[in-house]
Design an enzyme around this catalytic site. Sequence first.
Site, PDB file in Angstrom:
ATOM      1  N   GLY A  40      -6.354  21.866   5.812  1.00 38.11           N
ATOM      2  CA  GLY A  40      -6.476  22.209   4.393  1.00 38.11           C
ATOM      3  C   GLY A  40      -6.993  23.614   4.179  1.00 38.11           C
ATOM      4  O   GLY A  40      -6.961  24.443   5.097  1.00 38.11           O
ATOM      5  N   LEU A  53      -5.447  25.648   2.203  1.00 40.05           N
ATOM      6  CA  LEU A  53      -4.125  26.191   2.542  1.00 40.05           C
ATOM      7  C   LEU A  53      -3.972  27.651   2.118  1.00 40.05           C
ATOM      8  O   LEU A  53      -4.459  28.060   1.068  1.00 40.05           O
ATOM      9  CB  LEU A  53      -3.029  25.351   1.873  1.00 40.05           C
ATOM     10  CG  LEU A  53      -2.992  23.873   2.251  1.00 40.05           C
ATOM     11  CD1 LEU A  53      -1.808  23.182   1.570  1.00 40.05           C
ATOM     12  CD2 LEU A  53      -2.922  23.667   3.763  1.00 40.05           C
ATOM     13  N   HIS A  54      -3.258  28.401   2.964  1.00 37.39           N
ATOM     14  CA  HIS A  54      -2.936  29.798   2.670  1.00 37.39           C
ATOM     15  C   HIS A  54      -1.479  30.013   3.070  1.00 37.39           C
ATOM     16  O   HIS A  54      -0.800  29.053   3.486  1.00 37.39           O
ATOM     17  CB  HIS A  54      -3.887  30.735   3.432  1.00 37.39           C
ATOM     18  CG  HIS A  54      -4.001  30.414   4.896  1.00 37.39           C
ATOM     19  ND1 HIS A  54      -2.966  30.612   5.780  1.00 37.39           N
ATOM     20  CD2 HIS A  54      -5.009  29.860   5.627  1.00 37.39           C
ATOM     21  CE1 HIS A  54      -3.348  30.237   6.995  1.00 37.39           C
ATOM     22  NE2 HIS A  54      -4.581  29.766   6.930  1.00 37.39           N
ATOM     23  N   GLY A  57      -0.126  31.264   5.590  1.00 37.08           N
ATOM     24  CA  GLY A  57       0.206  30.895   6.976  1.00 37.08           C
ATOM     25  C   GLY A  57       0.673  29.447   7.012  1.00 37.08           C
ATOM     26  O   GLY A  57       1.729  29.118   7.587  1.00 37.08           O
ATOM     27  N   HIS A  58      -0.093  28.572   6.378  1.00 34.79           N
ATOM     28  CA  HIS A  58       0.304  27.152   6.318  1.00 34.79           C
ATOM     29  C   HIS A  58       1.649  27.008   5.597  1.00 34.79           C
ATOM     30  O   HIS A  58       2.518  26.244   6.024  1.00 34.79           O
ATOM     31  CB  HIS A  58      -0.734  26.343   5.534  1.00 34.79           C
ATOM     32  CG  HIS A  58      -2.095  26.291   6.157  1.00 34.79           C
ATOM     33  ND1 HIS A  58      -3.211  26.802   5.547  1.00 34.79           N
ATOM     34  CD2 HIS A  58      -2.532  25.748   7.337  1.00 34.79           C
ATOM     35  CE1 HIS A  58      -4.277  26.599   6.304  1.00 34.79           C
ATOM     36  NE2 HIS A  58      -3.896  25.968   7.401  1.00 34.79           N
ATOM     37  N   LYS A  68      -0.687  31.270  15.758  1.00 34.46           N
ATOM     38  CA  LYS A  68      -2.089  31.663  15.558  1.00 34.46           C
ATOM     39  C   LYS A  68      -3.002  30.871  16.492  1.00 34.46           C
ATOM     40  O   LYS A  68      -3.949  31.403  17.055  1.00 34.46           O
ATOM     41  CB  LYS A  68      -2.446  31.395  14.091  1.00 34.46           C
ATOM     42  CG  LYS A  68      -3.910  31.430  13.760  1.00 34.46           C
ATOM     43  CD  LYS A  68      -4.305  32.800  13.340  1.00 34.46           C
ATOM     44  CE  LYS A  68      -5.778  32.975  13.103  1.00 34.46           C
ATOM     45  NZ  LYS A  68      -6.515  31.801  12.701  1.00 34.46           N
ATOM     46  N   SER A  96      -6.313  32.990   7.735  1.00 33.75           N
ATOM     47  CA  SER A  96      -7.072  31.860   8.256  1.00 33.75           C
ATOM     48  C   SER A  96      -7.884  31.267   7.114  1.00 33.75           C
ATOM     49  O   SER A  96      -8.359  32.000   6.235  1.00 33.75           O
ATOM     50  CB  SER A  96      -8.019  32.344   9.361  1.00 33.75           C
ATOM     51  OG  SER A  96      -9.037  31.387   9.579  1.00 33.75           O
ATOM     52  N   ARG A 111     -10.710  30.266   7.371  1.00 37.16           N
ATOM     53  CA  ARG A 111     -12.079  30.763   7.552  1.00 37.16           C
ATOM     54  C   ARG A 111     -12.289  32.133   6.932  1.00 37.16           C
ATOM     55  O   ARG A 111     -13.428  32.569   6.773  1.00 37.16           O
ATOM     56  CB  ARG A 111     -12.427  30.819   9.040  1.00 37.16           C
ATOM     57  CG  ARG A 111     -12.500  29.447   9.700  1.00 37.16           C
ATOM     58  CD  ARG A 111     -12.754  29.593  11.183  1.00 37.16           C
ATOM     59  NE  ARG A 111     -12.615  28.328  11.879  1.00 37.16           N
ATOM     60  CZ  ARG A 111     -13.574  27.424  12.023  1.00 37.16           C
ATOM     61  NH1 ARG A 111     -14.760  27.663  11.518  1.00 37.16           N
ATOM     62  NH2 ARG A 111     -13.360  26.300  12.680  1.00 37.16           N
TER      63      ARG A 111
HETATM   64  P1  AMP Z   1      -5.453  24.762  10.465  1.00 40.09           P
HETATM   65  O1  AMP Z   1      -5.467  24.216   9.077  1.00 40.09           O
HETATM   66  O2  AMP Z   1      -6.249  26.001  10.650  1.00 40.09           O
HETATM   67  O3  AMP Z   1      -5.714  23.686  11.489  1.00 40.09           O
HETATM   68  O4  AMP Z   1      -3.950  25.206  10.721  1.00 40.09           O
HETATM   69  C1  AMP Z   1      -2.878  24.327  10.561  1.00 40.09           C
HETATM   70  C2  AMP Z   1      -1.653  24.944  11.149  1.00 40.09           C
HETATM   71  O5  AMP Z   1      -1.391  26.192  10.496  1.00 40.09           O
HETATM   72  C3  AMP Z   1      -1.796  25.253  12.643  1.00 40.09           C
HETATM   73  O6  AMP Z   1      -0.575  24.961  13.291  1.00 40.09           O
HETATM   74  C4  AMP Z   1      -2.082  26.733  12.647  1.00 40.09           C
HETATM   75  O7  AMP Z   1      -1.688  27.380  13.836  1.00 40.09           O
HETATM   76  C5  AMP Z   1      -1.233  27.201  11.482  1.00 40.09           C
HETATM   77  N1  AMP Z   1      -1.716  28.488  10.982  1.00 40.09           N
HETATM   78  C6  AMP Z   1      -3.002  28.820  10.679  1.00 40.09           C
HETATM   79  N2  AMP Z   1      -3.079  30.111  10.320  1.00 40.09           N
HETATM   80  C7  AMP Z   1      -1.818  30.612  10.416  1.00 40.09           C
HETATM   81  C8  AMP Z   1      -1.242  31.894  10.205  1.00 40.09           C
HETATM   82  N3  AMP Z   1      -1.964  32.945   9.829  1.00 40.09           N
HETATM   83  N4  AMP Z   1       0.090  32.044  10.399  1.00 40.09           N
HETATM   84  C9  AMP Z   1       0.850  30.996  10.798  1.00 40.09           C
HETATM   85  N5  AMP Z   1       0.366  29.757  11.027  1.00 40.09           N
HETATM   86  C10 AMP Z   1      -0.948  29.575  10.840  1.00 40.09           C
END
Ligand code: AMP
Length: 299
Positions: free
Chosen positions: A49, A51-52, A54-55, A167, A203, A205
């Site tokens: 969650g 979300l940005h 990237g997600h 990432k 991210s 974060r």
């Molecule tokens: P997370 O919510 O951080 O666990 O990320 C969920 C999914 O989104 C994972 O497969 C991450 O690798 C992907 N993700 C996170 N940040 C990025 C980004 N900047 N670009 C592409 N995918 C991302």
Amino acid sequence: MVNVNDLYNFAEFCNSIVLKIFTTKKSLDEYLSQSRASHKTIGFVPTLGALHHGHISLITQAQQYSDEVVCSIFVNPSQFNDPKDLEKYPRTIEADIELLEQVKCNVLFNPPVNEIYDDNEHWHLNIGDLESLLEGRSRPGHYQGVTQVVYKLFNIVKPDAAFFGQKDYQQFLIISKMVEQLNMPVKLVMCPIMREADGLAMSSRNIHLTADDHKHALILSKTINWVKDNFDNSRIPQLKKEAELMIGNEPGVELDYFEMADGDTLHPADQNTKNIVALVAAKVGKTRLIDNVVLVHGR
Ligand code: AMP
């Protein structure tokens, strides 16, 4: 007069663009069983969650390959080795739902913890030394937690394909290993890293970064790009040293690791390594960030 078929088509159209939200395995399974029965393919994007874009890029990729896209939002306690990190992990469910609606994601699975875990569950998967290198060394137990939850989510969603970001490069290797080891019938797709205009890898974060932190954090993407531009496989140790210095000299940045590693095993690369990835982790202010770039692929 309104034609009944038009009404049906309209209802189907509405149904196809409204985000369906499930919080229980049972209700999600009932819904997805129907999709499968009508021969729809299912693409899956697991997330924590906040979300940005990237997600969202993973969701967009998933939409290209699948009839139905499921995004999960679950802040998985078992992958946090530091309880404080878990507590302060950003949670922005309303904004997340809005974003998912905007991009016409079909399904959100947003279960509570007790829907995923029973008390006193035990999990251990043999993933070899990939679990104790780099991220694994800094976050003991992290990848056991990641494999535990992804295994469960794959069994609940039963996707045809699942989409992950480069990432989290090490995470992708480990999940690929799990899928192979346990013969799970799912295709894994690695999607490129989405970045801010200034190069910072997106991210969840990043929310915690102050304006100053953000400025200093740019040293991570700058350094890995510098290494990529200057890559020479006979100078790996020198490049590593230079990169460590560049990051180490940036105020407010505490380097955890910079490694030029074999893209399959994550062991340090040498002149003969075919696939090489530069991976970095550092604390910027109070926030731990990671980034990576592929230097050589299939030489
Ligand atoms: P997370 O919510 O951080 O666990 O990320 C969920 C999914 O989104 C994972 O497969 C991450 O690798 C992907 N993700 C996170 N940040 C990025 C980004 N900047 N670009 C592409 N995918 C991302």
